[in-house]
Motif scaffolding. Sequence first.
Motif, PDB file in Angstrom:
ATOM      1  N   ILE A   1       3.474   1.850  -1.313  1.00 44.78           N
ATOM      2  CA  ILE A   1       4.429   2.181  -2.959  1.00 44.78           C
ATOM      3  C   ILE A   1       4.120   3.848  -3.465  1.00 44.78           C
ATOM      4  O   ILE A   1       4.995   3.957  -4.080  1.00 44.78           O
ATOM      5  CB  ILE A   1       4.005   0.711  -3.657  1.00 44.78           C
ATOM      6  N   ASP A   2       2.458   3.946  -2.898  1.00 44.60           N
ATOM      7  CA  ASP A   2       2.031   5.221  -4.020  1.00 44.60           C
ATOM      8  C   ASP A   2       2.403   6.097  -3.294  1.00 44.60           C
ATOM      9  O   ASP A   2       1.698   7.278  -3.509  1.00 44.60           O
ATOM     10  CB  ASP A   2       0.461   4.577  -4.581  1.00 44.60           C
ATOM     11  N   VAL A   3       3.253   5.852  -2.722  1.00 41.92           N
ATOM     12  CA  VAL A   3       3.090   7.743  -1.723  1.00 41.92           C
ATOM     13  C   VAL A   3       4.028   7.500  -1.740  1.00 41.92           C
ATOM     14  O   VAL A   3       5.086   6.604  -1.756  1.00 41.92           O
ATOM     15  CB  VAL A   3       1.809   7.697  -0.598  1.00 41.92           C
TER      16      VAL A   3
ATOM     17  N   GLU B   1       0.820  -1.119   0.167  1.00 42.51           N
ATOM     18  CA  GLU B   1       0.271   0.188   0.108  1.00 42.51           C
ATOM     19  C   GLU B   1       0.764   1.428   0.087  1.00 42.51           C
ATOM     20  O   GLU B   1       0.042   2.198  -0.340  1.00 42.51           O
ATOM     21  CB  GLU B   1      -1.276  -0.622   1.237  1.00 42.51           C
TER      22      GLU B   1
END
Length: 119
Positions: free
Chosen positions: A5-7, A3
């Motif tokens: 990875i995208d921040v 979760e």
Amino acid sequence: MLEDIDVCEELCEHPLAVQLAKAEGLSDDDARHLAETFRLLGDATRVKILQILSRRELCVCDLAAATEMGQSAISHQLRLLRGARLVKYRKKGKMAWYSLDDGYVNMLLTQGIEHIKHR
């Protein structure tokens, strides 16, 4: 964790990049219109109609036969596509002939097909 990875791991904005992104971004109206166009393209029947019309102008009868659908169903789809300015029509006597509205529709369709074939 997957979760995360995208921040960003650290909050750090880049003001010039943000300013450029805002300046180069779509207006709310343009974004709405483009989203509506993509929503209409989210239907396999409409995509098939556009692909058929990318090759040649056809009357409603021929489109119905080519898609193996009834004329009323095809007419409904054509009304939606016409409303989004993806197709245009002309009347010749009692016949309604349809074609793509412009070259941009063909380009959009062609690039979409190339994208899926590229995988």
